[in-house]
Design an enzyme around this catalytic site. Structure first.
Site, mmCIF file in Angstrom:
data_model
loop_
_atom_site.group_PDB
_atom_site.id
_atom_site.type_symbol
_atom_site.label_atom_id
_atom_site.label_comp_id
_atom_site.label_asym_id
_atom_site.label_seq_id
_atom_site.Cartn_x
_atom_site.Cartn_y
_atom_site.Cartn_z
ATOM 1 N N SER A 1 0.791 -1.235 0.000
ATOM 2 C CA SER A 1 0.000 0.000 0.000
ATOM 3 C C SER A 1 0.822 1.283 0.000
ATOM 4 O O SER A 1 0.250 2.378 -0.050
ATOM 5 C CB SER A 1 -0.962 0.012 1.195
ATOM 6 O OG SER A 1 -2.097 -0.773 0.918
ATOM 7 N N LYS B 1 -0.056 3.730 -2.672
ATOM 8 C CA LYS B 1 -1.066 4.785 -2.595
ATOM 9 C C LYS B 1 -0.457 6.181 -2.587
ATOM 10 O O LYS B 1 -1.161 7.169 -2.820
ATOM 11 C CB LYS B 1 -1.955 4.557 -1.371
ATOM 12 C CG LYS B 1 -2.826 3.297 -1.485
ATOM 13 C CD LYS B 1 -3.716 3.096 -0.257
ATOM 14 C CE LYS B 1 -4.704 1.942 -0.458
ATOM 15 N NZ LYS B 1 -4.067 0.614 -0.326
ATOM 16 N N SER C 1 -6.133 3.393 4.615
ATOM 17 C CA SER C 1 -5.612 2.625 3.485
ATOM 18 C C SER C 1 -6.737 1.832 2.817
ATOM 19 O O SER C 1 -6.548 0.700 2.355
ATOM 20 C CB SER C 1 -4.497 1.666 3.929
ATOM 21 O OG SER C 1 -3.706 1.283 2.823
#
Length: 437
Positions: free
Chosen positions: A46, A49, A110
């Site tokens: 993640s 992102k 997230s």
């Protein structure tokens, strides 16, 4: 890559970072202070992102997207948001959410379905957005990367809800630690407001609805946790003074990762830790890196503005009322250095050859402040490594004229010419006469 690796400090030899890849940089210049396996391409989970954030913030800046515009959720997105195996906030079919709310869910919780929603808002589809991700990574010069989705999930988890994935069925996004650091460096340069959201430890999503959800930031190093309820007391062992970002990530493939950033006394560092074995270990290792940075480095002015370099106090001038001009540096040069490095460097002057005649002189008239060349800092233990050539440029400033030199009038030039002629003639006669004896 600019330069070759300079050993940052003797203490670096004693750092034992338990991660597959690590890097520590100065957030202002991108100077690399420590790295281990930083060019190895690994899963980033993640931390992906951050690129999604970059593209959204860019779209907002360009007026293509507005924070208060709403987005209506499709059945596929809603189903994905209810997948409890993934980090998410619940999104309802046909319900409208603002871009700002979806962004907060992505940055803090997230939330993966919210991230895909942002991809659709910016590019119309996940596939189009992935194309933008790779194009932007190329534009930013990240070097080692491959993006196959906007979230950082393994494609098999995404394919459960969106079968037409980009890339292979088991692929994930990959980057080197150096590339991740450069992405973090760039987003802080271009969109420092990203910290306003990344620093939020807790925020409520869908307040006032049955889907109300308290989002806990996966970044347990945020100081704000100290001010929240007792249920967060566990996090207090990881909090770090001045830390306010940026993004965690974890998958089976990537392990546990964290891109951190902290600022104290006007100095900011960026860390990347990839492939640790546990949720908490990534924070423990990040703390080691930041402690090393704050304890061993400081920002120092190595060369003040209007600095006169020994040996280059003046530059010869042709056709001027004076035959030389005083010169000095236009600006100061500062850098993140160890105590030993503060005195262990040379100042190198390079004159602009295009402005010199065949005799190596400038031609009058010269105005105070005219650029004549450059002054560069070179460390004696080896040239420091930066993420890009822009960082290297921070070690160079202009060398400028410190005064005006007017052009001499025709009479003065003529008399100089005559004097020069007879001077040369006398010199020739003298040499001949000496030869007789």
């Amino acid at each position: 890559m600019i330069g070759f690796i300079q050993k940052p400090a003797a203490a670096a030899e004693n750092i034992d970072i338990n991660a597959n890849a690590v890097i520590l940089i100065d957030a202002e210049t991108g100077k690399i202070l420590y790295e281990k396996n930083a060019e190895t391409v690994l899963g980033i989970a993640s931390m992906t992102k951050m690129m999604t954030e970059y593209l959204l913030l860019e779209a907002v800046k360009e007026g293509k997207v507005k924070w208060d515009q709403t987005f209506t959720i499709s059945p596929e997105l809603s189903k994905m948001s209810h997948d409890d195996d993934l980090s998410n906030v619940y999104l309802r079919v046909d319900s409208a959410y603002t871009v700002e709310d979806l962004y907060s869910a992505m940055a803090i919780e997230s939330a993966n379905a919210a991230t895909v929603a942002i991809a659709e808002i910016v590019a119309g589809s996940e596939a189009n957005f992935v194309k933008l991700m790779n194009e932007k990574a190329e534009e930013l010069g990240l070097g080692d990367f491959k993006f196959v989705n906007s979230t950082g999930l393994n494609n098999r988890d995404l394919a459960k809800h969106f079968p037409d994935v980009v890339g292979g069925a088991e692929e994930e996004n990959v980057m080197s630690a150096r590339a991740v650091a450069k992405l973090a460096y760039q987003i802080l340069k271009d969109f420092p407001e990203v910290l306003e959201t990344s620093s939020i430890p807790e925020k409520t999503f869908a307040e006032g609805t049955k889907d109300r959800f308290v989002m806990d930031n996966w970044n347990w190093m945020l100081e704000g946790y100290r001010d929240i309820a007792d249920r967060y007391s566990y996090y207090q062992q990881f909090t770090y003074e001045g830390l306010d970002g940026l993004k965690t990530g974890s998958t089976n493939f990537a392990g546990f990762c964290f891109t951190g950033t902290a600022s104290r006394d006007g100095v900011r560092y960026i860390t990347v830790v990839m492939g640790t074995k546990s949720q908490t270990e990534r924070f423990v290792e990040t703390k080691k890196l930041l402690d090393f940075a704050f304890n061993n480095f400081s920002k120092e002015e190595l060369v003040p503005a209007e600095y006169v370099v020994k040996g280059t106090e003046t530059v010869p001038v042709s056709k001027g009322k004076e035959d030389q001009v005083k010169v000095h540096s236009a600006d100061a040069i500062s850098s993140i250095v160890t105590p030993a490095e503060q005195e262990n460097f040379d100042t190198v002057v390079k004159l602009d050859k295009d402005k010199l005649n065949e005799e190596g002189a400038l031609t009058a008239p010269i105005k105070k402040g005219d650029k004549i060349g450059t002054v560069t800092i070179q460390f004696k233990d080896g040239e420091a490594v930066y993420l890009s050539s822009e960082g290297q440029k921070s070690m160079t400033v202009d060398l400028i004229a410190a005064e005006n030199v007017e052009k001499a009038n025709w009479f003065v030039l003529m008399m100089r010419g005559i004097g020069g002629f007879f001077g040369d003639l006398w010199g020739s006669v003298s040499s001949t006469v000496k030869g007789w004896f």
